[in-house]
Design a protein around this motif. Sequence first.
Motif, PDB file in Angstrom:
ATOM      1  N   GLY A   1      38.483  42.133  41.396  1.00  0.00           N
ATOM      2  CA  GLY A   1      37.100  41.742  41.146  1.00  0.00           C
ATOM      3  C   GLY A   1      36.378  42.758  40.284  1.00  0.00           C
ATOM      4  O   GLY A   1      36.968  43.387  39.400  1.00  0.00           O
ATOM      5  N   ALA A   2      35.088  42.967  40.575  1.00  0.00           N
ATOM      6  CA  ALA A   2      34.223  43.803  39.746  1.00  0.00           C
ATOM      7  C   ALA A   2      34.502  45.299  39.872  1.00  0.00           C
ATOM      8  O   ALA A   2      34.102  46.069  39.005  1.00  0.00           O
ATOM      9  CB  ALA A   2      32.761  43.528  40.077  1.00  0.00           C
ATOM     10  N   ASP A   3      35.162  45.723  40.940  1.00  0.00           N
ATOM     11  CA  ASP A   3      35.480  47.138  41.107  1.00  0.00           C
ATOM     12  C   ASP A   3      36.818  47.451  40.455  1.00  0.00           C
ATOM     13  O   ASP A   3      37.789  46.706  40.631  1.00  0.00           O
ATOM     14  CB  ASP A   3      35.554  47.504  42.587  1.00  0.00           C
ATOM     15  N   GLU A   4      36.884  48.558  39.723  1.00  0.00           N
ATOM     16  CA  GLU A   4      38.164  48.981  39.150  1.00  0.00           C
ATOM     17  C   GLU A   4      39.136  49.232  40.299  1.00  0.00           C
ATOM     18  O   GLU A   4      38.836  49.988  41.226  1.00  0.00           O
ATOM     19  CB  GLU A   4      37.996  50.243  38.309  1.00  0.00           C
ATOM     20  N   THR A   5      40.289  48.581  40.258  1.00  0.00           N
ATOM     21  CA  THR A   5      41.233  48.591  41.372  1.00  0.00           C
ATOM     22  C   THR A   5      42.597  49.090  40.930  1.00  0.00           C
ATOM     23  O   THR A   5      43.123  48.639  39.912  1.00  0.00           O
ATOM     24  CB  THR A   5      41.371  47.153  41.944  1.00  0.00           C
ATOM     25  N   ASP A   6      43.164  50.020  41.709  1.00  0.00           N
ATOM     26  CA  ASP A   6      44.516  50.514  41.434  1.00  0.00           C
ATOM     27  C   ASP A   6      45.525  49.400  41.684  1.00  0.00           C
ATOM     28  O   ASP A   6      45.528  48.792  42.758  1.00  0.00           O
ATOM     29  CB  ASP A   6      44.870  51.688  42.346  1.00  0.00           C
ATOM     30  N   MET A   7      46.361  49.153  40.704  1.00  0.00           N
ATOM     31  CA  MET A   7      47.451  48.197  40.865  1.00  0.00           C
ATOM     32  C   MET A   7      48.766  48.938  41.101  1.00  0.00           C
ATOM     33  O   MET A   7      49.592  48.516  41.891  1.00  0.00           O
ATOM     34  CB  MET A   7      47.533  47.291  39.642  1.00  0.00           C
ATOM     35  N   LEU A   8      48.970  50.019  40.366  1.00  0.00           N
ATOM     36  CA  LEU A   8      50.071  50.946  40.591  1.00  0.00           C
ATOM     37  C   LEU A   8      49.464  52.333  40.690  1.00  0.00           C
ATOM     38  O   LEU A   8      48.510  52.650  39.965  1.00  0.00           O
ATOM     39  CB  LEU A   8      51.088  50.904  39.446  1.00  0.00           C
ATOM     40  N   SER A   9      50.000  53.167  41.574  1.00  0.00           N
ATOM     41  CA  SER A   9      49.486  54.525  41.741  1.00  0.00           C
ATOM     42  C   SER A   9      50.574  55.367  42.398  1.00  0.00           C
ATOM     43  O   SER A   9      50.966  55.104  43.536  1.00  0.00           O
ATOM     44  CB  SER A   9      48.220  54.508  42.608  1.00  0.00           C
ATOM     45  N   PHE A  10      51.084  56.374  41.671  1.00  0.00           N
ATOM     46  CA  PHE A  10      52.169  57.203  42.183  1.00  0.00           C
ATOM     47  C   PHE A  10      52.260  58.481  41.368  1.00  0.00           C
ATOM     48  O   PHE A  10      51.629  58.608  40.312  1.00  0.00           O
ATOM     49  CB  PHE A  10      53.508  56.453  42.139  1.00  0.00           C
ATOM     50  N   THR A  11      53.044  59.422  41.849  1.00  0.00           N
ATOM     51  CA  THR A  11      53.314  60.657  41.120  1.00  0.00           C
ATOM     52  C   THR A  11      54.815  60.710  40.837  1.00  0.00           C
ATOM     53  O   THR A  11      55.621  60.498  41.743  1.00  0.00           O
ATOM     54  CB  THR A  11      52.886  61.891  41.937  1.00  0.00           C
ATOM     55  N   THR A  12      55.164  60.975  39.592  1.00  0.00           N
ATOM     56  CA  THR A  12      56.578  61.082  39.246  1.00  0.00           C
ATOM     57  C   THR A  12      57.156  62.366  39.834  1.00  0.00           C
ATOM     58  O   THR A  12      56.425  63.302  40.154  1.00  0.00           O
ATOM     59  CB  THR A  12      56.794  61.078  37.720  1.00  0.00           C
TER      60      THR A  12
ATOM     61  N   TYR B   1      41.912  46.480  31.482  1.00  0.00           N
ATOM     62  CA  TYR B   1      43.069  47.144  32.065  1.00  0.00           C
ATOM     63  C   TYR B   1      43.133  48.562  31.522  1.00  0.00           C
ATOM     64  O   TYR B   1      42.896  48.790  30.327  1.00  0.00           O
ATOM     65  CB  TYR B   1      44.353  46.402  31.699  1.00  0.00           C
ATOM     66  N   LYS B   2      43.446  49.524  32.406  1.00  0.00           N
ATOM     67  CA  LYS B   2      43.542  50.926  31.999  1.00  0.00           C
ATOM     68  C   LYS B   2      44.820  51.535  32.559  1.00  0.00           C
ATOM     69  O   LYS B   2      45.251  51.213  33.668  1.00  0.00           O
ATOM     70  CB  LYS B   2      42.351  51.729  32.507  1.00  0.00           C
ATOM     71  N   PHE B   3      45.393  52.445  31.774  1.00  0.00           N
ATOM     72  CA  PHE B   3      46.579  53.193  32.176  1.00  0.00           C
ATOM     73  C   PHE B   3      46.240  54.673  32.114  1.00  0.00           C
ATOM     74  O   PHE B   3      45.817  55.180  31.077  1.00  0.00           O
ATOM     75  CB  PHE B   3      47.748  52.854  31.244  1.00  0.00           C
ATOM     76  N   TYR B   4      46.388  55.364  33.236  1.00  0.00           N
ATOM     77  CA  TYR B   4      46.008  56.771  33.376  1.00  0.00           C
ATOM     78  C   TYR B   4      47.238  57.652  33.561  1.00  0.00           C
ATOM     79  O   TYR B   4      48.173  57.274  34.267  1.00  0.00           O
ATOM     80  CB  TYR B   4      45.168  56.970  34.633  1.00  0.00           C
ATOM     81  N   LEU B   5      47.201  58.838  32.976  1.00  0.00           N
ATOM     82  CA  LEU B   5      48.140  59.918  33.282  1.00  0.00           C
ATOM     83  C   LEU B   5      47.297  61.122  33.674  1.00  0.00           C
ATOM     84  O   LEU B   5      46.400  61.527  32.909  1.00  0.00           O
ATOM     85  CB  LEU B   5      49.031  60.257  32.087  1.00  0.00           C
ATOM     86  N   ASN B   6      47.521  61.651  34.874  1.00  0.00           N
ATOM     87  CA  ASN B   6      46.744  62.774  35.404  1.00  0.00           C
ATOM     88  C   ASN B   6      45.239  62.533  35.286  1.00  0.00           C
ATOM     89  O   ASN B   6      44.480  63.381  34.830  1.00  0.00           O
ATOM     90  CB  ASN B   6      47.154  64.089  34.750  1.00  0.00           C
ATOM     91  N   ASN B   7      44.814  61.342  35.683  1.00  0.00           N
ATOM     92  CA  ASN B   7      43.408  60.923  35.730  1.00  0.00           C
ATOM     93  C   ASN B   7      42.725  60.825  34.371  1.00  0.00           C
ATOM     94  O   ASN B   7      41.494  60.769  34.291  1.00  0.00           O
ATOM     95  CB  ASN B   7      42.596  61.823  36.672  1.00  0.00           C
TER      96      ASN B   7
ATOM     97  N   LYS C   1      48.490  55.976  37.150  1.00  0.00           N
ATOM     98  CA  LYS C   1      47.645  54.933  37.715  1.00  0.00           C
ATOM     99  C   LYS C   1      47.495  53.814  36.696  1.00  0.00           C
ATOM    100  O   LYS C   1      47.286  54.066  35.511  1.00  0.00           O
ATOM    101  CB  LYS C   1      46.268  55.519  38.018  1.00  0.00           C
ATOM    102  N   ALA C   2      47.594  52.574  37.173  1.00  0.00           N
ATOM    103  CA  ALA C   2      47.336  51.394  36.347  1.00  0.00           C
ATOM    104  C   ALA C   2      46.280  50.579  37.091  1.00  0.00           C
ATOM    105  O   ALA C   2      46.456  50.261  38.271  1.00  0.00           O
ATOM    106  CB  ALA C   2      48.607  50.584  36.157  1.00  0.00           C
ATOM    107  N   THR C   3      45.168  50.264  36.405  1.00  0.00           N
ATOM    108  CA  THR C   3      44.052  49.602  37.069  1.00  0.00           C
ATOM    109  C   THR C   3      43.614  48.345  36.334  1.00  0.00           C
ATOM    110  O   THR C   3      43.905  48.166  35.142  1.00  0.00           O
ATOM    111  CB  THR C   3      42.830  50.536  37.184  1.00  0.00           C
ATOM    112  N   ALA C   4      42.883  47.498  37.049  1.00  0.00           N
ATOM    113  CA  ALA C   4      42.282  46.299  36.459  1.00  0.00           C
ATOM    114  C   ALA C   4      40.873  46.148  37.013  1.00  0.00           C
ATOM    115  O   ALA C   4      40.566  46.614  38.117  1.00  0.00           O
ATOM    116  CB  ALA C   4      43.105  45.061  36.775  1.00  0.00           C
ATOM    117  N   GLN C   5      40.030  45.462  36.221  1.00  0.00           N
ATOM    118  CA  GLN C   5      38.643  45.251  36.629  1.00  0.00           C
ATOM    119  C   GLN C   5      38.090  44.013  35.932  1.00  0.00           C
ATOM    120  O   GLN C   5      38.282  43.838  34.728  1.00  0.00           O
ATOM    121  CB  GLN C   5      37.808  46.473  36.250  1.00  0.00           C
ATOM    122  N   ASN C   6      37.414  43.164  36.688  1.00  0.00           N
ATOM    123  CA  ASN C   6      36.706  42.017  36.126  1.00  0.00           C
ATOM    124  C   ASN C   6      35.403  42.559  35.547  1.00  0.00           C
ATOM    125  O   ASN C   6      34.529  43.005  36.281  1.00  0.00           O
ATOM    126  CB  ASN C   6      36.426  40.980  37.213  1.00  0.00           C
TER     127      ASN C   6
END
Length: 132
Positions: A33-44, A67-73, A107-112
Amino acid sequence: MAKKQIATFLAPNKGLSIVGNHAYGYSGVLDIGADETDMLSFTTGNYYFVGTLQFNYLERQGETFQYKFYLNNLVVQGFIEAGGSTGEPNAPTTFMNVIIPPNTLVKATAQNILDAATRDQVCNMAGRIYNA
């Protein structure tokens, strides 16, 4: 003779699963929904990952997703999918090639970004790991 590794897929989750020299992550269907939500989240671990990341919008509705893709935030990649705004299905053009260093927070996130409605979304990663 080397013993073969056998992997059992138990369920989608936010982590990265490793099978031999390969790795994958499947978020499963998530209501985003409207909040940015973690879809994948882990540490290699002590390896680096070379593969692809893909987001998918599974409904024909009138919303736009970011959609956003994060490395070390830090956001290192992202896009906006407006195809849902017309209700027309889009071809899977969201593949992103990624190389992820050892010991990195991912981290991979999605948000409406159009409204608060929740819609079905999925995210997956697949690739190969190499010793650091």
